[in-house]
Motif scaffolding. Sequence first.
Motif, PDB file in Angstrom:
ATOM      1  N   ARG A   1      25.316 -12.081  32.219  1.00 55.14           N
ATOM      2  CA  ARG A   1      23.954 -12.958  32.179  1.00 55.14           C
ATOM      3  C   ARG A   1      24.232 -14.372  32.639  1.00 55.14           C
ATOM      4  NH1 ARG A   1      21.970 -14.649  26.928  1.00 55.14           N
ATOM      5  NH2 ARG A   1      19.655 -14.967  26.718  1.00 55.14           N
TER       6      ARG A   1
ATOM      7  N   SER B   1       9.593 -13.368  28.388  1.00 51.75           N
ATOM      8  CA  SER B   1       9.045 -14.644  28.437  1.00 51.75           C
ATOM      9  C   SER B   1       8.935 -15.143  29.783  1.00 51.75           C
ATOM     10  CB  SER B   1       9.335 -15.559  27.307  1.00 51.75           C
ATOM     11  OG  SER B   1      10.755 -15.776  27.720  1.00 51.75           O
TER      12      SER B   1
ATOM     13  N   PHE C   1       9.683  -5.752  27.395  1.00 49.13           N
ATOM     14  CA  PHE C   1       9.835  -5.437  26.116  1.00 49.13           C
ATOM     15  C   PHE C   1       8.842  -6.395  25.403  1.00 49.13           C
ATOM     16  CE2 PHE C   1      13.595  -7.981  27.351  1.00 49.13           C
ATOM     17  CZ  PHE C   1      13.441  -9.063  26.627  1.00 49.13           C
TER      18      PHE C   1
ATOM     19  N   LEU D   1      15.465 -13.095  38.211  1.00 48.46           N
ATOM     20  CA  LEU D   1      15.045 -14.312  37.255  1.00 48.46           C
ATOM     21  C   LEU D   1      16.122 -14.002  35.919  1.00 48.46           C
ATOM     22  CD1 LEU D   1      11.335 -15.229  37.456  1.00 48.46           C
ATOM     23  CD2 LEU D   1      13.354 -16.258  38.490  1.00 48.46           C
TER      24      LEU D   1
HETATM   25 FE1  ICS Z   1      13.718 -14.465  26.117  1.00 46.58          FE
HETATM   26 MO1  ICS Z   1      17.158 -11.218  31.036  1.00 46.58          MO
HETATM   27 FE2  ICS Z   1      15.696 -14.573  27.872  1.00 46.58          FE
HETATM   28 FE3  ICS Z   1      13.798 -13.525  28.426  1.00 46.58          FE
HETATM   29 FE4  ICS Z   1      15.394 -12.418  26.781  1.00 46.58          FE
HETATM   30 FE5  ICS Z   1      16.434 -11.201  28.444  1.00 46.58          FE
HETATM   31 FE6  ICS Z   1      16.958 -13.401  29.556  1.00 46.58          FE
HETATM   32 FE7  ICS Z   1      15.076 -12.057  30.062  1.00 46.58          FE
HETATM   33  C1  ICS Z   1      15.520 -12.821  28.350  1.00 46.58           C
HETATM   34  S1  ICS Z   1      15.788 -14.214  25.723  1.00 46.58           S
HETATM   35  S2  ICS Z   1      18.435 -11.743  29.016  1.00 46.58           S
HETATM   36  S3  ICS Z   1      13.677 -15.454  28.006  1.00 46.58           S
HETATM   37  S4  ICS Z   1      17.291 -15.324  28.988  1.00 46.58           S
HETATM   38  S5  ICS Z   1      16.211 -10.735  26.285  1.00 46.58           S
HETATM   39  S6  ICS Z   1      16.394 -13.136  31.536  1.00 46.58           S
HETATM   40  S7  ICS Z   1      12.807 -12.562  26.573  1.00 46.58           S
HETATM   41  S8  ICS Z   1      15.556 -10.168  29.883  1.00 46.58           S
HETATM   42  S9  ICS Z   1      12.845 -12.652  30.275  1.00 46.58           S
END
Ligand code: ICS
Length: 542
Positions: A93, A356, A379, A492
């Motif tokens: 990540r 997000s 999700f 992203l």
């Molecule tokens: Fe939030 Mo990959 Fe964040 Fe978002 Fe979340 Fe995940 Fe990553 Fe993605 C995430 S916490 S790991 S901003 S840092 S689980 S990019 S919701 S899917 S869009």
Amino acid sequence: MGTKKKADLEKFRDEVVEKYPKKVGRKRAKAIINNDPDTIPQIQANIRTIPGIITQRGCTYAGCKGVVLGPTRDIINITHGPIGCGYYSWLTRRNQTKPETEAEANFISYCFSTDMQDSNIVFGGEDKLKQAIREAVELFNPKAIGVFSTCPVGLIGDDVHNVAKQMMAEYDNKINIFGFSCEGYRGVSQSAGHHIANNQLYKHLIGNDDTVNGAAKYRINLLGEYNIGGDSFVLEEIFKKCGIELVATFSGNSTISHFEQAHTADLSMVMCHRSINYVAEMLETSFGIPWIKVNFIGADATAKALRKVAAYFEDEELKAKVEEVIAEEMAAVDMAREAVLPKTNGKTSMLFVGGSRAHHYQELFSELGIKTIAAGYEFGHRDDYEGRRVLPSIQVDADTRNIEEITVTKDEKRFKERITKEKIEELEKAIDLEYNEYGGLMADMEKGALIIDDLSHYEMDKLIELYHPDIFCAGIKEKYVVQKMGVPLKQLHNYDSGGPYAGFKGAINFYNDIAMMVSTSIWKELKAPWEREEVIEAAYVY
Ligand code: ICS
């Protein structure tokens, strides 16, 4: 968006749904929406992916261990399970960390796992887990250890919580050891893992240490920022310039003691609402710390967020300082933007990321004159799409914000300030609700734009085939397929090898990276072997 394009976008759902078996098509149709920001439509979200469909989603273990706890450097995170889960979640990540001194513990670069074998599945893996904890303590003497259950562990019934308790006793409670029931299958996606992680952070760490560090007038927490590609570093610098003390970030560049002291802050800012809203709520309910929604992705968004914080504290000096910082940083941002605009203006993008970023990154694209014509979450829940007026504390969701429930699960002795319902009501009145006005993805996208929840691989192929975006944003599972279709893909999730992209400096990095990607034609030149050579079709010989 021209009317022709709009009509096209409306056709997408029918075309896609038709190809699925009837029942599947009916279900998918509810997750494919043409946007209308004036009368926000309903979307189906946060439901189980239909078996057989290739989804972008990850699992509950990923959301718990990888997302929320992963970026904290001085906790040893042991994956209890076969080696694959630990191995494939190891550093992918790109969450970064920077210990303040050389002596400070940093376990981020390690991968800890019990490496369960067949015999452990048959006879149980608790002894192996105990042994792994002993080994970790002997080698590293950590302050805290987290144990994360994977699917097989849940299926055979190892009790990680009990093992954690026993091991804590073995070390005279000097090491904080706790477990997470975050088996991959537990929820429909990563989202359940976030919730499980948040609950355990609250139960085992938040509120443990009353030390008030720093002499700054204003003390804040930043929730839902994970230091991907160094984003937190950029934001830490901005707060420092503004004279704001950052008590804890959940969980980019964080340590155990940041979490333990988070309750000493005056305000929580929530960036990724999806993954951490539970902690924001609990901090408010238990310790009276209000929270506001912010977004530090995009230069204009960053300026807006800083002004929101300054306005919240109603301090003229802080407001002036914030304006000074914005003016100073914006000079370089404007120059960078002007330089790339001729390459980027008028292009189109599609964003399909977790919970997000598919929303937040639209800010950065619009600063480049790039329009997002289709977007969705892996999700997200309905509130992430449709938005809601977020009221502080208990009013939003009676189930998860039940004050009684929280006070009984929290160790009484550690509970510093028991907040009554009356006190919460008083607090709510005191906070101008406009601070928490929280629009979802739909409010910010154009009328007619496509919004798709839990995009399937087939739907992604179709989107590209029909609308040829200039850039597609998703993750590693999508990257090479999309590029083979002639469209550049920006990851992203981990930013490929780029970043940071947050704050003002991050925006400049993003402008340059995207300008480069949308102005290369290399992907269109690519042809698969069967497209450039004559192929002799195989035939059965009877
Ligand atoms: Fe939030 Mo990959 Fe964040 Fe978002 Fe979340 Fe995940 Fe990553 Fe993605 C995430 S916490 S790991 S901003 S840092 S689980 S990019 S919701 S899917 S869009």
